[in-house]
Write a protein that holds these residues in place. Structure first.
Motif, PDB file in Angstrom:
ATOM      1  N   ARG A  44       0.895  -1.124  -0.118  1.00 55.17           N
ATOM      2  CA  ARG A  44      -0.051   0.050  -0.086  1.00 55.17           C
ATOM      3  C   ARG A  44       0.919   1.249   0.029  1.00 55.17           C
ATOM      4  NH1 ARG A  44      -2.725  -1.944   5.253  1.00 55.17           N
ATOM      5  NH2 ARG A  44      -3.536  -3.847   4.543  1.00 55.17           N
ATOM      6  N   THR A 358     -10.183  -2.818   0.515  1.00 51.31           N
ATOM      7  CA  THR A 358      -9.451  -1.747  -0.102  1.00 51.31           C
ATOM      8  C   THR A 358     -10.070  -0.318   0.318  1.00 51.31           C
ATOM      9  OG1 THR A 358      -8.951  -3.286  -1.837  1.00 51.31           O
ATOM     10  CG2 THR A 358      -8.643  -0.769  -2.369  1.00 51.31           C
ATOM     11  N   VAL A 388      -4.630  -2.930  -6.233  1.00 45.11           N
ATOM     12  CA  VAL A 388      -4.755  -3.165  -5.002  1.00 45.11           C
ATOM     13  C   VAL A 388      -5.768  -4.207  -4.676  1.00 45.11           C
ATOM     14  CG1 VAL A 388      -5.185  -1.940  -2.725  1.00 45.11           C
ATOM     15  CG2 VAL A 388      -3.811  -0.553  -4.597  1.00 45.11           C
ATOM     16  N   VAL A 389      -6.844  -4.260  -5.109  1.00 45.04           N
ATOM     17  CA  VAL A 389      -7.869  -4.927  -5.018  1.00 45.04           C
ATOM     18  C   VAL A 389      -7.391  -6.452  -5.040  1.00 45.04           C
ATOM     19  CG1 VAL A 389     -10.117  -5.859  -5.427  1.00 45.04           C
ATOM     20  CG2 VAL A 389      -9.662  -3.515  -5.338  1.00 45.04           C
TER      21      VAL A 389
END
Length: 688
Positions: A44, A358, A388-389
């Motif tokens: 992240r 997320t 990211v998901v």
């Protein structure tokens, strides 16, 4: 279609006036879920220190980023209990600020009647909202809600734009009685409001088709997946007794799975933690072509994909829709969802959970105006969001499957369910059930033991009707004013309004109470400029910019921006797949005709074949439309031997309308029938 949605949202993304100050997520190196470390978390952003959605706080850093007040309330609430439980036990008619925020998660808003502000101060009361995935309402629950409205509410039931009931006027001292009654009659209000997943939409039609049944089952299961688990709801309202139906094993397995770092281990809330989500979160599930759910206006839109034999095998997923905005802050805006990808049917719960996590980890918690997931996607772009998901999902999304055009489906009137029985969809103006209509619906639902479905367009469907019951039910409904849709003005059939004044604290002006007169005036403008009775536009009215009636996808959206004043939004389409834009500000309600008359007249005169009003306004452009409005001097109506005005005064129309209603006809239909009979009599020499 996907490309047009992407283009619209890309325009928002690239407009320098709409760029939002970057926010790097919710994670702080000093606040991590118990049992997790930075090294085990998915990748992240790490360029700034921010706050996590925490389950068990560790030693805080000396300097923490700003958080909204609501985040503090959630963190200190012991999973939505404190101080709500204490406040409910006081003699005061209201609850304090922290409890007011927490009770939303339990399905209630504290309100005050703004029409009743006497010397004694505010008249406090509570609105309760149920949670009914797919709009399903068992017979037992409908009858209980009907009773509660009379005994503890204001005598009406309100059907919402998210397939739920709202009960208004509940006093604090009666909250527990009302809540427990709903729970014990197969209902729930848990998660109907607050910073978590709201009611999951799905087509309300009770068809026996595989795709419809699968969509509705999926909506039910997603609702279960994302339901709060701590037990606070049952502690407060039924003294800890858990009255829940059994969950499918695959839902429980998906919720508890922490293979990809999605969960808070050993937390009462494995998905939500103490902080829940940054803001409300909305999901809809549907089948191809059926846009009864306004699929693109949701945070997540899930579409069943079937094979050539009609067997469902997976889902397309849209993300990033949302309606709310704030007046005069251009960095807030409505947005349509855009394609994320496709997943096999066995993966849908894991994919949805990954999207939710997320947003939980990266959505803004410092300024609630920007806390919806649409702003995160707008800042990141869909490619970064997808990547990211995928870390939480543990897989790559497959390419989005091509879909046919969307259609708005109301399911009004009589239809075959496919299992030998029928259903009947009933139009309810603005979803308000009261008076004779309420009494008659109660009698029919109770007598025939019918289950009910609520639609996202504020209407109601009576299910499982035997053919032999159709005639007596039709007669009873007509006597109560619940007519077949062909006898209802087409403008009313697609119109929606939020409750607004007097109970909603956010309302700036009227919506539900104002729309009946607005629709009559629009019909009068149609008549004046020569538009036919069967022509219509989608009109939606809200009392504030939060957009509960989804005005930003209407062909004509009226958004309250001052006392008796509206913004006018144009450019949505009849199937709700195009975002409208603001055409004018601060239009007083009494001046609407000055804007609408030239627009509708030019639509009639200059539209292309089959062109909707929304498409017409987009093609013409706002500059040209503004010029038309500014120069308007009235319609030019060429003389015609067929130009017949049926009613010259209001009294004649009202008298004819009253007679027509007794025959299940419109005033125009009855008048034309009388005229034809008179002409025939004259021709036969019997007119004297």
């Amino acid at each position: 279609m996907a490309s047009s949605i992407g283009a619209a949202n890309t325009a928002v993304l690239k407009d320098p006036m709409l760029q939002i100050q970057g926010f790097q997520g919710l994670r702080s190196s000093g606040l991590l879920p118990s049992g997790r470390s930075l090294n085990t978390l998915p990748v992240r952003p790490s360029s700034s220190s921010v706050v996590s959605a925490v389950s068990t706080p560790a030693k805080p850093e000396t300097s923490l980023p700003k958080r909204s007040k609501v985040e503090i309330f959630k963190e200190q609430s012991n999973f939505l209990r404190y101080p709500l439980n204490e406040e409910l036990q006081t003699e005061a008619p209201n609850i304090n600020e922290a409890a007011t925020q927490l009770i939303k998660f339990h399905g209630s808003y504290q309100q005050a009647n703004r029409d009743d502000r006497g010397p004694g101060g505010k008249s406090y009361q509570f609105m309760l909202r149920t949670k009914n995935p797919c709009g399903k309402v068992p017979n037992k629950l409908y009858l209980a809600m009907d009773d509660l409205a009379d005994e503890f509410g204001i005598g009406t039931l309100r059907l919402t734009t998210r397939q739920t009931f709202q009960l208004h006027g509940i006093l604090k001292k009666n909250l527990k009685t009302v809540m427990s009654t709903i729970i014990r009659n197969m209902g729930s209000t848990l998660g109907a409001c607050g910073d978590l997943n709201r009611n999951v939409l799905a087509p309300a039609a009770p068809f026996m088709r595989k795709d419809y049944l699968f969509a509705q089952e999926t909506a039910d299961n997603i609702a279960s997946l994302l339901t709060p688990q701590s037990g606070a709801y049952y502690d407060l309202w039924v003294d800890g007794e858990k009255i829940m139906s059994a969950e499918p094993l695959e839902v429980v397995k998906a919720r508890n799975d922490n293979t990809h770092g999605t969960n808070f281990p050993n937390s009462p809330e494995p998905i939500y933690g103490t902080q829940f989500l940054p803001r409300k979160f909305k999901i809809a599930v549907t089948v191809p072509t059926d846009n009864s759910v306004d699929i693109l206006t949701n945070d997540i839109g899930v579409v069943v994909v079937s094979d050539a034999d009609g067997e469902p095998h997976g889902f397309n997923i849209y993300v990033g829709g949302g309606m709310g905005r704030t007046h005069r802050i251009e960095t807030t805006f409505p947005r349509l969802g855009e394609p994320l990808g496709y997943v096999p049917k066995e993966d849908i719960f894991y994919a949805v959970k990954a999207i939710v996590v997320t947003q939980r980890e990266n959505g803004r918690r410092d300024d609630r105006k920007y806390s919806r997931m649409k702003y995160l996607i707008n800042e990141w772009g869909i490619e970064k969001f997808r990547s990211v998901v995928e870390k939480y999902y543990g897989k790559k999304f497959e390419p989005f499957h091509e879909l046919p055009e969307w259609e708005f489906k109301s399911y009004l009137g009589w239809h075959e369910q496919g299992n030998g029985v029928m259903f009947c969809g009933l139009h309810v103006d603005n979803g308000r059930i009261g008076g004779t209509m309420k009494k008659t619906l109660r009698e029919i639902i109770e007598k025939y033991n019918l289950n009910v479905r609520l639609t996202p367009n504020q209407n109601i469907i009576l299910c499982d009707i035997r053919r032999s019951w159709r005639r007596p039910i039709t007669t009873a409904l007509a006597q109560a004013g619940l007519l077949h849709p062909k006898y209802v003005d087409p403008l009313n059939l697609t119109a929606m309004a939020c409750p607004a004044l007097p109970l909603c604290p956010l309302a700036i002006t009227e919506a539900e109470r104002g729309i009946p007169d607005i629709l009559k005036r629009v019909r009068a403008v149609f008549d004046k400029v020569g538009l036919k009775f069967n022509e219509s536009v989608v009109i939606r009215v809200t009392g504030c910019p939060n957009g509960c009636a989804r005005p930003y996808v209407a062909e004509l959206g009226l958004v309250g921006d001052g006392p008796n004043s509206y913004q006018i939004w144009l450019g949505g389409t009849p199937n709700q797949t195009t975002l409208a834009k603001c055409f004018m500000n601060k239009v007083k309600v009494q001046d609407l005709e000055k804007v609408l008359e030239p627009l509708f007249y030019n639509w009639r005169r200059k539209r292309q074949q089959g062109e909707s009003f929304g498409d017409f306004t987009t093609r013409m452009g706002f500059g040209k439309l503004q010029e038309i409005v500014d120069k308007w001097e009235g319609p030019v109506i060429a003389p015609s031997r067929f130009n017949l005005k049926l009613f010259t005064d209001k009294e004649t129309y009202e008298a004819m309308d009253e007679l027509a209603s007794l025959q299940n006809k419109t005033a125009h239909q009855l008048a034309m029938e009388v005229i034809r009979n008179f002409v025939v009599a004259q021709q036969n020499g019997k007119g004297e």
